[in-house]
Design a protein around this motif. Structure first.
Motif, mmCIF file in Angstrom:
data_model
loop_
_atom_site.group_PDB
_atom_site.id
_atom_site.type_symbol
_atom_site.label_atom_id
_atom_site.label_comp_id
_atom_site.label_asym_id
_atom_site.label_seq_id
_atom_site.Cartn_x
_atom_site.Cartn_y
_atom_site.Cartn_z
ATOM 1 N N GLU A 19 -9.282 9.141 -0.990
ATOM 2 C CA GLU A 19 -8.951 8.183 -2.052
ATOM 3 C C GLU A 19 -8.704 6.797 -1.442
ATOM 4 O OE1 GLU A 19 -5.273 8.817 -4.135
ATOM 5 O OE2 GLU A 19 -5.769 7.331 -5.670
ATOM 6 N N LEU A 20 -7.964 6.760 -0.345
ATOM 7 C CA LEU A 20 -7.704 5.473 0.324
ATOM 8 C C LEU A 20 -9.027 4.813 0.742
ATOM 9 C CD1 LEU A 20 -4.629 6.634 2.432
ATOM 10 C CD2 LEU A 20 -4.578 4.701 0.859
ATOM 11 N N GLU A 21 -9.963 5.621 1.273
ATOM 12 C CA GLU A 21 -11.292 5.105 1.679
ATOM 13 C C GLU A 21 -12.011 4.491 0.488
ATOM 14 O OE1 GLU A 21 -12.811 5.020 4.594
ATOM 15 O OE2 GLU A 21 -12.570 6.867 5.731
ATOM 16 N N MET A 22 -11.919 5.183 -0.688
ATOM 17 C CA MET A 22 -12.625 4.684 -1.874
ATOM 18 C C MET A 22 -12.139 3.280 -2.231
ATOM 19 S SD MET A 22 -13.024 7.698 -4.622
ATOM 20 C CE MET A 22 -12.529 9.261 -4.019
ATOM 21 N N THR A 31 -1.358 2.061 -5.201
ATOM 22 C CA THR A 31 -0.720 3.354 -4.987
ATOM 23 C C THR A 31 -1.778 4.451 -5.020
ATOM 24 O OG1 THR A 31 1.168 4.703 -5.650
ATOM 25 C CG2 THR A 31 -0.149 3.830 -7.423
ATOM 26 N N THR A 32 -1.562 5.471 -4.204
ATOM 27 C CA THR A 32 -2.542 6.556 -4.082
ATOM 28 C C THR A 32 -1.814 7.886 -3.903
ATOM 29 O OG1 THR A 32 -2.595 6.156 -1.696
ATOM 30 C CG2 THR A 32 -4.344 5.124 -2.987
ATOM 31 N N GLY A 33 -2.495 8.970 -4.234
ATOM 32 C CA GLY A 33 -1.892 10.301 -4.066
ATOM 33 C C GLY A 33 -1.646 10.942 -5.417
ATOM 34 N N ALA A 34 -1.505 12.256 -5.425
ATOM 35 C CA ALA A 34 -1.267 12.973 -6.688
ATOM 36 C C ALA A 34 0.027 12.483 -7.326
ATOM 37 C CB ALA A 34 -1.192 14.470 -6.424
ATOM 38 N N GLY A 35 -0.029 12.224 -8.615
ATOM 39 C CA GLY A 35 1.190 11.902 -9.373
ATOM 40 C C GLY A 35 1.754 10.513 -9.152
ATOM 41 N N LEU A 48 0.862 -1.181 0.000
ATOM 42 C CA LEU A 48 0.000 0.000 0.000
ATOM 43 C C LEU A 48 0.900 1.233 0.000
ATOM 44 C CD1 LEU A 48 -2.880 1.168 0.272
ATOM 45 C CD2 LEU A 48 -2.641 0.982 2.744
ATOM 46 N N GLN A 49 0.671 2.111 -0.979
ATOM 47 C CA GLN A 49 1.555 3.280 -1.148
ATOM 48 C C GLN A 49 0.780 4.591 -1.094
ATOM 49 O OE1 GLN A 49 3.440 3.348 -4.968
ATOM 50 N NE2 GLN A 49 5.119 2.046 -4.361
#
Ligand code: SF4
Length: 426
Positions: A85-88, A307-311, A49-50
């Motif tokens: 985003e992680l929740e989604m 992976t999650t987060g902008a970019g 998980l990133q």
């Protein structure tokens, strides 16, 4: 045996099928991905998980990562969007039936966060995702923002590894590459983390413009002395980077040629293996035995990276690979509107999956004929006869009844070996 220099004109440092090749997302591919996320994960493989903090204090000259300057963003709204985003993902069937054994705060420079913010984010992940009994937390940082006090708090919390983009211990090169801290600062942070029992993994880059072999050797010696894990990368001048502009405008010389770069790799390989390191994964040199097990070596085709987060750009779940919107404001708007912030998405065909299976060679891992046949109903020799023959003749791979593996001579050309299986090489 052929001389290494005669095999290819230059080394490929990355395999095919990276985010650079993903197509832009379309409504139908988004829908297909959502349908996939509504299925069960039956792979029985552990995942990574990133959460990415794609924010940095300044921009390093060679950096192609999509980052935003700390001065241009408020951290808390970004962290709120990241958690959304992680929740989604956490609400999907696929993720509910997945188990994670690594939580990696990447980016970017996650150490721009306060220790309490990093810990809160990790706690958030632990509460919402299935975490394996044995799991590891890794945090990336630069010594400029990873003060000794922050390292203390992370070690006390149970962080296993700190990843640092040390790159070089040569201050002249650090300055030329716009690295934000000095070699002494990096060394101090590493020594402190090691004293607390943290594993430290450093990126070291070679073939910087003007970098002498002596400078490279001295950096390698320092890293060996500091007893760190090492990711040794060759510099790549990416379009749009500060370095590309510096070279174009004559403010910096270009990097050394392909032969010089290869000699630098071979020097690192010799020095590090002499010092007890083993070359594993894509560019890792490790002295920690359990880091060499297969699911520790980042890359395809293991359990997957959420992976999650902008970019962020390293996402892969089964046949799907994805990267997220790079513009941080657009990222936050999209997440806040209830949509996954994916910008590029690739769904592999059966043919892609076979080609990707062969990129195990790039990671210095064997391709098992039995496993290949179980997955695809054919043997690698049936699918890639010319490629395998070519590589065998060049002395880069060996094949027996059970498996295909790279030879010692193949090590230096492992990127080129992987490209032999890309579609353009048919
Ligand atoms: S700290 Fe890392 S992510 Fe940030 S600009 Fe430098 S290389 Fe890029």
């Amino acid at each position: 045996m052929k001389k290494a220099a005669q095999v290819y004109d230059s080394r490929e440092n990355w395999p095919p099928y990276t985010y650079r090749d993903y197509p832009d997302i379309k409504p139908e591919t988004y829908e297909s991905f959502m349908k996939f996320l509504a299925t069960e994960n039956t792979s029985n493989r552990l995942m990574e998980l990133q959460p990415w903090i794609s924010i940095c204090d300044s921009k390093c000259a060679f950096c192609y990562f999509p980052t935003t300057a700390t001065t241009k963003i408020q951290i808390e709204p970004y962290l709120d969007a990241l958690k959304k985003e992680l929740e989604m993902y956490a609400a999907t069937k696929y993720v509910k039936t997945s188990v994670f054994d690594e939580i990696v705060l990447g980016g970017g420079t996650p150490s721009i966060l306060a220790a309490e913010q990093m810990i809160d984010l990790i706690d958030f992940c632990k509460a919402r995702f299935n975490i394996n009994d044995e799991y590891f937390i890794k945090v990336s940082g630069s010594s400029k923002t990873l003060g000794l006090n922050k390292i203390d708090k992370l070690a006390e919390y149970g962080v296993y590894q700190v990843d640092m983009g040390a790159q070089t211990f040569d201050d002249k090169l650090r300055k030329a590459m716009c690295l934000p801290d000095s070699a002494a600062d990096v060394e101090k942070a590493i020594r402190h983390a090691r004293k607390l029992g943290l594993c430290v993994c450093v990126d070291l880059m070679y073939n910087f413009p003007g970098q002498t072999m002596e400078s490279w050797i001295s950096t390698l010696k320092k890293a060996i002395e500091l007893d760190v894990e090492i990711d040794a990368y060759s510099l790549h001048v990416d379009p749009g980077t500060i370095l590309e502009k510096m070279i174009k405008t004559g403010k910096s010389p270009p990097p050394g040629d392909a032969e010089y770069e290869k000699q630098m790799y071979l020097t690192a390989y010799r020095m590090l293996t002499d010092a007890g390191y083993k070359a594993v994964g894509h560019d890792r040199f490790s002295r920690v035995e359990w880091h060499m097990r297969e699911n520790c070596l980042n890359g395809w085709p293991w359990g997957g990276i959420l992976t999650t987060g902008a970019g962020c750009f390293m996402g892969y779940l089964q046949r799907f690979s994805y990267s997220n919107l790079e513009d941080i404001n657009q990222y936050m708007e999209t997440v806040n509107s209830g949509k996954l912030p994916i910008s590029r998405l690739s769904e592999s065909t059966d043919e892609d999956m076979m080609r990707r299976e062969m990129t195990r060679l790039y990671l210095r891992l064997p391709v098992s004929k039995k496993e290949f046949r179980e997955k695809f109903g054919k043997l690698p020799e049936d699918v890639f006869p010319q490629q395998l023959q070519r590589l065998k003749e060049k002395g880069l791979i060996e094949i027996d009844d059970r498996e295909i593996r790279i030879t010692k001579q193949g090590e230096v050309w492992k990127g080129n070996i992987a490209w032999e299986f890309a579609p353009k090489h048919n």
